[in-house]
Write an enzyme that holds these catalytic residues in place. Structure first.
Site, PDB file in Angstrom:
ATOM      1  CD  GLU A  30      -1.294  -0.083   3.674  1.00 51.34           C
ATOM      2  OE1 GLU A  30      -1.924   0.969   3.815  1.00 51.34           O
ATOM      3  OE2 GLU A  30      -1.424  -1.079   4.405  1.00 51.34           O
ATOM      4  CB  CYS A  54      -2.265  -4.627   6.571  1.00 48.70           C
ATOM      5  SG  CYS A  54      -1.724  -3.054   7.196  1.00 48.70           S
ATOM      6  CG  HIS A  80      -2.109  -6.985  10.500  1.00 46.55           C
ATOM      7  ND1 HIS A  80      -0.902  -6.608   9.954  1.00 46.55           N
ATOM      8  CD2 HIS A  80      -2.798  -5.829  10.723  1.00 46.55           C
ATOM      9  CE1 HIS A  80      -0.866  -5.288   9.847  1.00 46.55           C
ATOM     10  NE2 HIS A  80      -2.008  -4.792  10.307  1.00 46.55           N
TER      11      HIS A  80
HETATM   12  P1  HMG Z   1      -3.403   6.331  21.706  1.00 44.14           P
HETATM   13  O1  HMG Z   1      -4.563   7.253  21.892  1.00 44.14           O
HETATM   14  O2  HMG Z   1      -2.063   6.916  21.526  1.00 44.14           O
HETATM   15  O3  HMG Z   1      -3.194   5.354  22.908  1.00 44.14           O
HETATM   16  O4  HMG Z   1      -3.762   5.386  20.460  1.00 44.14           O
HETATM   17  P2  HMG Z   1      -4.150   4.979  24.144  1.00 44.14           P
HETATM   18  O5  HMG Z   1      -4.367   6.158  24.994  1.00 44.14           O
HETATM   19  O6  HMG Z   1      -5.349   4.213  23.651  1.00 44.14           O
HETATM   20  O7  HMG Z   1      -3.153   4.007  24.889  1.00 44.14           O
HETATM   21  C1  HMG Z   1      -2.730   2.844  24.272  1.00 44.14           C
HETATM   22  C2  HMG Z   1      -2.589   1.794  25.357  1.00 44.14           C
HETATM   23  O8  HMG Z   1      -1.508   2.162  26.226  1.00 44.14           O
HETATM   24  C3  HMG Z   1      -3.816   1.653  26.260  1.00 44.14           C
HETATM   25  O9  HMG Z   1      -3.972   0.285  26.543  1.00 44.14           O
HETATM   26  C4  HMG Z   1      -3.411   2.402  27.508  1.00 44.14           C
HETATM   27  O10 HMG Z   1      -4.084   1.943  28.685  1.00 44.14           O
HETATM   28  C5  HMG Z   1      -1.943   2.065  27.575  1.00 44.14           C
HETATM   29  P3  HMG Z   1      -5.229  -0.553  25.956  1.00 44.14           P
HETATM   30  O11 HMG Z   1      -6.446   0.043  26.552  1.00 44.14           O
HETATM   31  O12 HMG Z   1      -5.203  -0.327  24.449  1.00 44.14           O
HETATM   32  O13 HMG Z   1      -4.952  -1.949  26.342  1.00 44.14           O
HETATM   33  N1  HMG Z   1      -1.137   2.980  28.382  1.00 44.14           N
HETATM   34  C6  HMG Z   1      -0.163   2.587  29.226  1.00 44.14           C
HETATM   35  N2  HMG Z   1       0.297   1.355  29.548  1.00 44.14           N
HETATM   36  C7  HMG Z   1       1.334   1.282  30.454  1.00 44.14           C
HETATM   37  N3  HMG Z   1       1.889   2.365  31.023  1.00 44.14           N
HETATM   38  C8  HMG Z   1       1.465   3.601  30.717  1.00 44.14           C
HETATM   39  C9  HMG Z   1       0.393   3.760  29.786  1.00 44.14           C
HETATM   40  N4  HMG Z   1      -0.266   4.819  29.260  1.00 44.14           N
HETATM   41  C10 HMG Z   1      -1.195   4.324  28.393  1.00 44.14           C
HETATM   42  N5  HMG Z   1       2.034   4.675  31.300  1.00 44.14           N
HETATM   43  C11 HMG Z   1      -3.548   3.732  18.761  1.00 44.14           C
HETATM   44  C12 HMG Z   1      -3.276   4.101  20.226  1.00 44.14           C
HETATM   45  C13 HMG Z   1      -3.192   2.291  18.522  1.00 44.14           C
HETATM   46  C14 HMG Z   1      -5.044   3.930  18.457  1.00 44.14           C
HETATM   47  C15 HMG Z   1      -2.707   4.671  17.862  1.00 44.14           C
HETATM   48  O14 HMG Z   1      -1.343   4.392  18.064  1.00 44.14           O
HETATM   49  C16 HMG Z   1      -3.009   4.528  16.387  1.00 44.14           C
HETATM   50  O15 HMG Z   1      -3.911   5.177  15.862  1.00 44.14           O
HETATM   51  N6  HMG Z   1      -2.245   3.654  15.647  1.00 44.14           N
HETATM   52  C17 HMG Z   1      -2.429   3.419  14.230  1.00 44.14           C
HETATM   53  C18 HMG Z   1      -3.664   2.606  13.915  1.00 44.14           C
HETATM   54  C19 HMG Z   1      -3.491   1.124  14.177  1.00 44.14           C
HETATM   55  O16 HMG Z   1      -2.409   0.596  14.245  1.00 44.14           O
HETATM   56  N7  HMG Z   1      -4.635   0.409  14.276  1.00 44.14           N
HETATM   57  C20 HMG Z   1      -4.594  -1.037  14.476  1.00 44.14           C
HETATM   58  C21 HMG Z   1      -5.822  -1.755  13.917  1.00 44.14           C
HETATM   59  S1  HMG Z   1      -6.051  -1.370  12.188  1.00 44.14           S
HETATM   60  C22 HMG Z   1      -4.813  -2.310  11.398  1.00 44.14           C
HETATM   61  O17 HMG Z   1      -4.223  -3.167  11.974  1.00 44.14           O
HETATM   62  C23 HMG Z   1      -4.521  -1.959   9.980  1.00 44.14           C
HETATM   63  C24 HMG Z   1      -3.271  -1.149   9.769  1.00 44.14           C
HETATM   64  O18 HMG Z   1      -2.129  -1.976   9.899  1.00 44.14           O
HETATM   65  C25 HMG Z   1      -3.298  -0.449   8.410  1.00 44.14           C
HETATM   66  C26 HMG Z   1      -3.595  -1.277   7.159  1.00 44.14           C
HETATM   67  O19 HMG Z   1      -4.390  -2.189   7.140  1.00 44.14           O
HETATM   68  O20 HMG Z   1      -3.039  -0.885   6.119  1.00 44.14           O
HETATM   69  C27 HMG Z   1      -3.120  -0.034  10.777  1.00 44.14           C
END
Ligand code: HMG
Length: 386
Positions: free
Chosen positions: A78, A110, A232
């Site tokens: 992609e 992906c 994935h």
């Molecule tokens: P965010 O808002 O930065 O993070 O977004 P958050 O506030 O949700 O925190 C993440 C986790 O860290 C949480 O745990 C928190 O509790 C924890 P969870 O509730 O998820 O289990 N946390 C802590 N843990 C320990 N110590 C601390 C602490 N503070 C917080 N101090 C998000 C996170 C993944 C949404 C963001 O990084 C993002 O948008 N990433 C990109 C999208 C993505 O990867 N999505 C995955 C599914 S889609 C997919 O897989 C397809 C893709 O590969 C693309 C394609 O297909 O081409 C992305």
């Protein structure tokens, strides 16, 4: 006829960012990245690398005799470098493959490398002498300071698909699911993805559950039939969330085996970041090198691509598989750490969407294949001379 993965190799860049340093620079508790997201390092991509060069890098690790037998080359990406021309044609040229090779690029976020594997199986089923090279190659870019930044990464996985494969026989039964959703996308003209992050994680889990439950219904399979469920891995915590959606609080023998297998599948992804199309297959390689994998074991694989498409399919490990899989641990250990400032400089130096001529400094990149720049709106690829 048994058809599947005959060899598997992986390549990324020669440098990485320590995510504790990124956390400090962004004012975030490092444990959010290390534990909450489950990532410790991220591949840093110099401007001399793109989906084409990374794909060539991974495929060049296959023995020359295998490359010489390739009849079809599929590049799943992609991070395509042209709206019309397939990356596979550049890759074929860099690898020095015969001109009598079918070359094509596939896209669905992906997910597309999984489509590539299934198409390759069809090709081999029609003509068992076919050797199809499927390369999953991508650079995950969200942008500096964005929520997705910690999940960036890049690299490529190359898989040779043939009859009587020596690594993994892919099962004939699979369940695929697609729906028109906006969880993650990259509009034309954008070099960074747009994402509805939290929603994307929910859709991912929903797709896993729908594909897996449908597979169980259709085949009567249960968790006891699998030595590992591989996912994935856009970031390693995503695999944990998906497996937890099935296992809940279970702690029986099946649950313990599947949790241990998941941990083994996360080793490389934790150090490289999201490879988009290649992430599931990097997880497979990681499990084969770090897990309790044994000949005859059945693996369940969940492929997910935003937009969205998922597929649950299976594979059975072949006796002697360890001799035909890449061992990238030493190469990962030898990568050079870069500062946040250097990562940001390299991020901004990537060839963008404009059309200006550029000539990159090739001395800074020791990789065998490089993007030398752009001239008259044509990308300039070459083998590295040093
Ligand atoms: P965010 O808002 O930065 O993070 O977004 P958050 O506030 O949700 O925190 C993440 C986790 O860290 C949480 O745990 C928190 O509790 C924890 P969870 O509730 O998820 O289990 N946390 C802590 N843990 C320990 N110590 C601390 C602490 N503070 C917080 N101090 C998000 C996170 C993944 C949404 C963001 O990084 C993002 O948008 N990433 C990109 C999208 C993505 O990867 N999505 C995955 C599914 S889609 C997919 O897989 C397809 C893709 O590969 C693309 C394609 O297909 O081409 C992305």
């Amino acid at each position: 006829m048994k058809i599947g993965i005959d060899r598997i190799t992986f390549a990324t860049t020669d440098r990485y960012l320590d995510l504790r340093e990124l956390a400090a620079a962004r004012g975030v508790d490092p444990n959010k990245y290390l534990i909450g997201i489950g990532q410790s390092e991220q591949a840093v991509i110099p401007p001399t690398q793109d989906a084409v060069t990374l794909a060539a890098q991974a495929a060049a690790k296959l023995p020359a005799a295998d490359l010489a037998r390739v009849t079809t080359l599929i590049v799943a990406t992609e991070s395509g470098v042209d709206n019309s021309k397939a990356s596979a044609i550049y890759v074929k040229q860099l690898l020095g493959l015969s001109d009598f090779v079918r070359t094509i690029e596939l896209k669905e976020a992906c997910y597309s490398a999984t489509a590539g594997l299934q198409f390759a199986r069809g090709q081999v089923a029609l003509n068992p002498s076919e050797k199809v090279l499927v390369i999953a190659s991508d650079i995950a870019r969200y942008g500096l300071g964005t929520g997705g930044e910690v999940t960036q990464g890049g690299g490529a996985v190359a898989m040779l698909v043939s009859a009587n494969p020596r690594v993994l026989e892919i099962g004939n039964h699979s369940v695929a699911l697609s729906k028109d959703l906006m969880d993650f996308w990259r509009p034309l003209g954008h070099s960074e993805a747009l994402v509805d992050g939290k929603y994307s994680t929910q859709v991912y889990i929903d797709f896993f559950q729908q594909c897996w439950q449908q597979f169980r219904l259709q085949t009567g399979a249960s968790l006891a039939d699998f030595s590992a469920l591989l996912f994935h891995l856009p970031f390693t915590k995503m695999g944990k969330k998906a497996l937890a959606s099935e296992l809940g609080e279970r702690d029986d023998a099946d649950a313990q085996r599947l949790w241990a297998a998941l941990a083994a599948s996360q080793v490389y992804g934790r150090r490289v970041g999201n490879l988009y199309t290649g992430s599931l297959y990097l997880g497979l390689l990681s499990y084969l090198n770090h897990g309790a994998a044994a000949a005859g074991d059945q693996l369940g694989l969940f492929s997910y691509g935003s937009g969205a498409e998922g597929e649950f399919f299976t594979g059975r490990l072949v006796a002697g598989f360890a001799d035909y899989v890449d061992h990238p641990d030493a190469a990962l250990d030898q990568r050079q750490a870069v500062s946040v400032a250097e990562y940001e400089r390299l991020f901004n130096a990537q060839l963008g969407m404009d059309s200006a001529d550029v000539a990159f400094d090739l001395d800074a990149d020791p990789a065998p294949f490089v993007l030398a720049g752009r001239k008259d709106q044509k990308r300039q690829y070459q083998r590295n001379n040093h």
